[in-house]
Design a protein around this motif. Structure first.
Motif, PDB file in Angstrom:
ATOM      1  N   LEU A 281      -6.614  42.493 -14.710  1.00  0.00           N
ATOM      2  CA  LEU A 281      -5.432  42.811 -15.508  1.00  0.00           C
ATOM      3  C   LEU A 281      -4.204  42.964 -14.610  1.00  0.00           C
ATOM      4  N   LEU A 282      -4.384  43.597 -13.456  1.00  0.00           N
ATOM      5  CA  LEU A 282      -3.255  43.763 -12.534  1.00  0.00           C
ATOM      6  C   LEU A 282      -2.727  42.408 -12.091  1.00  0.00           C
ATOM      7  N   TRP A 283      -3.628  41.502 -11.742  1.00  0.00           N
ATOM      8  CA  TRP A 283      -3.214  40.170 -11.300  1.00  0.00           C
ATOM      9  C   TRP A 283      -2.584  39.390 -12.450  1.00  0.00           C
ATOM     10  N   GLY A 284      -3.230  39.413 -13.604  1.00  0.00           N
ATOM     11  CA  GLY A 284      -2.722  38.644 -14.737  1.00  0.00           C
ATOM     12  C   GLY A 284      -1.411  39.179 -15.260  1.00  0.00           C
ATOM     13  N   TYR A 285      -1.303  40.501 -15.425  1.00  0.00           N
ATOM     14  CA  TYR A 285      -0.067  41.101 -15.921  1.00  0.00           C
ATOM     15  C   TYR A 285       1.029  41.068 -14.856  1.00  0.00           C
ATOM     16  N   GLY A 286       0.637  41.282 -13.593  1.00  0.00           N
ATOM     17  CA  GLY A 286       1.631  41.312 -12.522  1.00  0.00           C
ATOM     18  C   GLY A 286       2.382  40.006 -12.363  1.00  0.00           C
ATOM     19  N   HIS A 287       1.773  38.906 -12.784  1.00  0.00           N
ATOM     20  CA  HIS A 287       2.450  37.620 -12.686  1.00  0.00           C
ATOM     21  C   HIS A 287       3.671  37.518 -13.602  1.00  0.00           C
ATOM     22  N   PHE A 288       3.750  38.416 -14.566  1.00  0.00           N
ATOM     23  CA  PHE A 288       4.967  38.427 -15.402  1.00  0.00           C
ATOM     24  C   PHE A 288       6.202  38.586 -14.527  1.00  0.00           C
ATOM     25  N   LEU A 289       6.116  39.441 -13.516  1.00  0.00           N
ATOM     26  CA  LEU A 289       7.242  39.656 -12.603  1.00  0.00           C
ATOM     27  C   LEU A 289       7.512  38.424 -11.754  1.00  0.00           C
ATOM     28  N   ILE A 290       6.447  37.729 -11.338  1.00  0.00           N
ATOM     29  CA  ILE A 290       6.627  36.503 -10.561  1.00  0.00           C
ATOM     30  C   ILE A 290       7.314  35.439 -11.409  1.00  0.00           C
ATOM     31  N   PHE A 291       6.847  35.269 -12.636  1.00  0.00           N
ATOM     32  CA  PHE A 291       7.408  34.241 -13.503  1.00  0.00           C
ATOM     33  C   PHE A 291       8.863  34.545 -13.880  1.00  0.00           C
ATOM     34  N   THR A 292       9.146  35.792 -14.254  1.00  0.00           N
ATOM     35  CA  THR A 292      10.518  36.126 -14.647  1.00  0.00           C
ATOM     36  C   THR A 292      11.476  36.008 -13.467  1.00  0.00           C
ATOM     37  N   SER A 293      11.061  36.497 -12.301  1.00  0.00           N
ATOM     38  CA  SER A 293      11.957  36.419 -11.140  1.00  0.00           C
ATOM     39  C   SER A 293      12.139  34.977 -10.693  1.00  0.00           C
ATOM     40  N   GLY A 294      11.063  34.170 -10.772  1.00  0.00           N
ATOM     41  CA  GLY A 294      11.202  32.761 -10.399  1.00  0.00           C
ATOM     42  C   GLY A 294      12.197  32.035 -11.282  1.00  0.00           C
ATOM     43  N   ALA A 295      12.127  32.275 -12.596  1.00  0.00           N
ATOM     44  CA  ALA A 295      13.092  31.654 -13.507  1.00  0.00           C
ATOM     45  C   ALA A 295      14.495  32.220 -13.299  1.00  0.00           C
ATOM     46  N   ALA A 296      14.574  33.524 -12.970  1.00  0.00           N
ATOM     47  CA  ALA A 296      15.884  34.162 -12.773  1.00  0.00           C
ATOM     48  C   ALA A 296      16.598  33.627 -11.531  1.00  0.00           C
ATOM     49  N   VAL A 297      15.833  33.179 -10.527  1.00  0.00           N
ATOM     50  CA  VAL A 297      16.482  32.564  -9.355  1.00  0.00           C
ATOM     51  C   VAL A 297      17.299  31.348  -9.797  1.00  0.00           C
ATOM     52  N   GLY A 298      16.715  30.526 -10.663  1.00  0.00           N
ATOM     53  CA  GLY A 298      17.452  29.368 -11.178  1.00  0.00           C
ATOM     54  C   GLY A 298      18.688  29.774 -11.949  1.00  0.00           C
ATOM     55  N   ALA A 299      18.577  30.845 -12.766  1.00  0.00           N
ATOM     56  CA  ALA A 299      19.740  31.344 -13.495  1.00  0.00           C
ATOM     57  C   ALA A 299      20.810  31.830 -12.516  1.00  0.00           C
ATOM     58  N   GLY A 300      20.384  32.478 -11.431  1.00  0.00           N
ATOM     59  CA  GLY A 300      21.337  32.955 -10.429  1.00  0.00           C
ATOM     60  C   GLY A 300      22.109  31.821  -9.782  1.00  0.00           C
ATOM     61  N   PHE A 301      21.428  30.715  -9.485  1.00  0.00           N
ATOM     62  CA  PHE A 301      22.122  29.563  -8.926  1.00  0.00           C
ATOM     63  C   PHE A 301      23.082  28.957  -9.947  1.00  0.00           C
ATOM     64  N   GLY A 302      22.704  29.003 -11.230  1.00  0.00           N
ATOM     65  CA  GLY A 302      23.628  28.549 -12.263  1.00  0.00           C
ATOM     66  C   GLY A 302      24.903  29.362 -12.268  1.00  0.00           C
ATOM     67  N   VAL A 303      24.770  30.666 -12.082  1.00  0.00           N
ATOM     68  CA  VAL A 303      25.942  31.545 -11.988  1.00  0.00           C
ATOM     69  C   VAL A 303      26.785  31.164 -10.779  1.00  0.00           C
ATOM     70  N   TYR A 304      26.123  30.898  -9.660  1.00  0.00           N
ATOM     71  CA  TYR A 304      26.845  30.556  -8.428  1.00  0.00           C
ATOM     72  C   TYR A 304      27.646  29.264  -8.609  1.00  0.00           C
ATOM     73  N   VAL A 305      27.049  28.297  -9.286  1.00  0.00           N
ATOM     74  CA  VAL A 305      27.771  27.042  -9.548  1.00  0.00           C
ATOM     75  C   VAL A 305      28.981  27.297 -10.433  1.00  0.00           C
ATOM     76  N   ASP A 306      28.831  28.159 -11.440  1.00  0.00           N
ATOM     77  CA  ASP A 306      29.965  28.490 -12.313  1.00  0.00           C
ATOM     78  C   ASP A 306      31.094  29.145 -11.528  1.00  0.00           C
ATOM     79  N   ILE A 307      30.738  30.016 -10.589  1.00  0.00           N
ATOM     80  CA  ILE A 307      31.764  30.665  -9.767  1.00  0.00           C
ATOM     81  C   ILE A 307      32.458  29.639  -8.878  1.00  0.00           C
ATOM     82  N   ALA A 308      31.673  28.753  -8.267  1.00  0.00           N
ATOM     83  CA  ALA A 308      32.240  27.742  -7.363  1.00  0.00           C
ATOM     84  C   ALA A 308      33.145  26.763  -8.094  1.00  0.00           C
TER      85      ALA A 308
END
Length: 397
Positions: A281-308
């Motif tokens: 359960l720890l491994w399976g549930y803990g991946h929620f943080l990996i998946f959300t943060s991985g997708a959020a990195v892409g969103a962060g770069f989208g923000v950076y492009v908007d600023i640039a």
């Protein structure tokens, strides 16, 4: 008559539990199609986060992103573990899986409504209930055929059914205040998370296949990292219209970071190497943080492009942290589900350490390239230390 029975056997097979030690078990084309549908929903959630941060609504955007991503991830995860244990690939199984996919597409269509000034949960909730209702039927079918685990399968079916009643109640009381809405949502999440913890120990764990589960989780990791590649591509496309060195540097940083995050996850260390419900359960549930943060990195770069490109009225420091924070969370999540179990000595803490360094880099006046360099250095140092701890017993001989 024999021909009719043969056709019937192909279309409707007994739902026998799969062998958890089956050789060469891999993701099926239907599971890959399911992932493709999930890509649409994940991209929609990441896009909403990107625009919320760019419009200076970061806190609200992050909360909404977590809520939307949970619906996508939880339905994906439950189907993944079920299919690992009971996939018989007959007509009923395929049709119910396609119903779940339709629910996922409904969620994707409703996610933009969550980011509105007055969030509308209707379509997302309906899509989610569609997905979960199909899972109830699948678990009832497992209860019929897998007599050894009938209590477990029935507990899943009943638990999911009761939580869906709660979700419909949540839908009917809309609109509610933000604080009450978040509280009701959190209760629903805790109820959902409790179902496997209660059901699995009743009369034997479901016969999921470890290598198959690890592969499925790895495939979803690739999908969320693809959001960063998409942002890097967006930066290059913007630069092609009118050359901008800043956009080129942003694209290169995106590539370096996504390659580093990929390398950090796909190492030779064993994922899910320990048995037992708690660790699973720890491994399976803990991946929620990996998946959300991985997708959020892409969103962060989208923000950076908007600023640039002057589409967002934010300082570059905000763009730096829109990338650095999810990268640090990604590393911390990998430590939580894997490195603290598989690594020894200094290697165990390298991802945590470099995640913190990455958070300090923007405050020290360094930009996106420094974050990318820190991310790469984290993987190099961590893997080098792991290789040393692996080779040290041989050297001692």
């Amino acid at each position: 008559m024999a021909a009719e029975r043969s056709v019937s056997a192909r279309l409707l097979r007994p739902l026998q539990p799969r062998d958890p030690n089956e050789h060469h078990r891999a993701a099926t084309p239907l599971e890959l199609l399911f992932d493709l549908v999930s890509v649409i929903a994940i991209a929609s959630a990441a896009s909403g986060l990107h625009h919320a941060i760019a419009e200076a609504h970061a806190v609200q955007g992050i909360i909404t992103f977590i809520m939307a991503f949970f619906a996508i991830w939880w339905a994906w995860m439950n189907f993944t573990w079920y299919s690992s244990a009971y996939d018989n690939d007959d007509l009923v199984y395929r049709l119910l899986t396609m119903v779940i996919m339709a629910g996922s597409l409904t969620i994707a269509a409703g996610i933009p409504l969550l980011y509105a000034a007055a969030p509308d949960f209707t379509m997302v909730t309906i899509g989610y209930v569609i997905m979960r209702s199909a899972m109830i039927v699948l678990w009832l079918r497992a209860a019929v055929y897998d007599r050894a685990r009938r209590k477990t399968a029935m507990a899943y079916a009943i638990g999911i059914f009761l939580v869906q009643i709660y979700w419909l109640f949540f839908l009917l009381v809309q609109p509610v205040s933000s604080s009450l809405g978040y509280g009701l949502w959190l209760v629903a999440v805790l109820l959902e998370l409790a179902v496997p913890a209660v059901a699995e120990p009743l009369n034997g764990y479901t016969p999921w296949h470890r290598h198959h589960i690890v592969e499925r989780y790895g495939l979803l990791t690739l999908i969320v990292l693809g959001e960063t590649l998409l942002s890097g591509s967006m930066a290059l496309r913007q630069s092609a219209d009118h050359f901008d060195l800043m956009l080129v540097r942003t694209a290169l940083s995106a590539l370096v970071i996504v390659f580093s995050l990929w390398w950090a996850y796909f190492t030779r260390d064993e994922h899910l190497g320990r048995h037992g419900l708690k660790h699973t359960l720890l491994w399976g549930y803990g991946h929620f943080l990996i998946f959300t943060s991985g997708a959020a990195v892409g969103a962060g770069f989208g923000v950076y492009v908007d600023i640039a490109t002057h589409h967002a009225n934010l300082p570059f420091l905000a763009g730096d942290y829109a990338v650095a924070i999810p990268v640090a969370l990604y590393f911390a999540s990998l430590w939580f589900v894997r490195d603290r179990f598989t690594c020894t000595g200094p290697a165990r803490y390298m991802l945590l350490l470099f995640g913190l360094v990455g958070l300090a880099v923007p405050a020290m006046g360094f930009g996106l390239e420094a974050i990318a360099a820190t991310t790469t250095l984290a993987v190099i140092v961590r893997n080098w230390l792991v290789s040393r701890q692996t080779l040290s017993p041989i050297a001692a001989r």
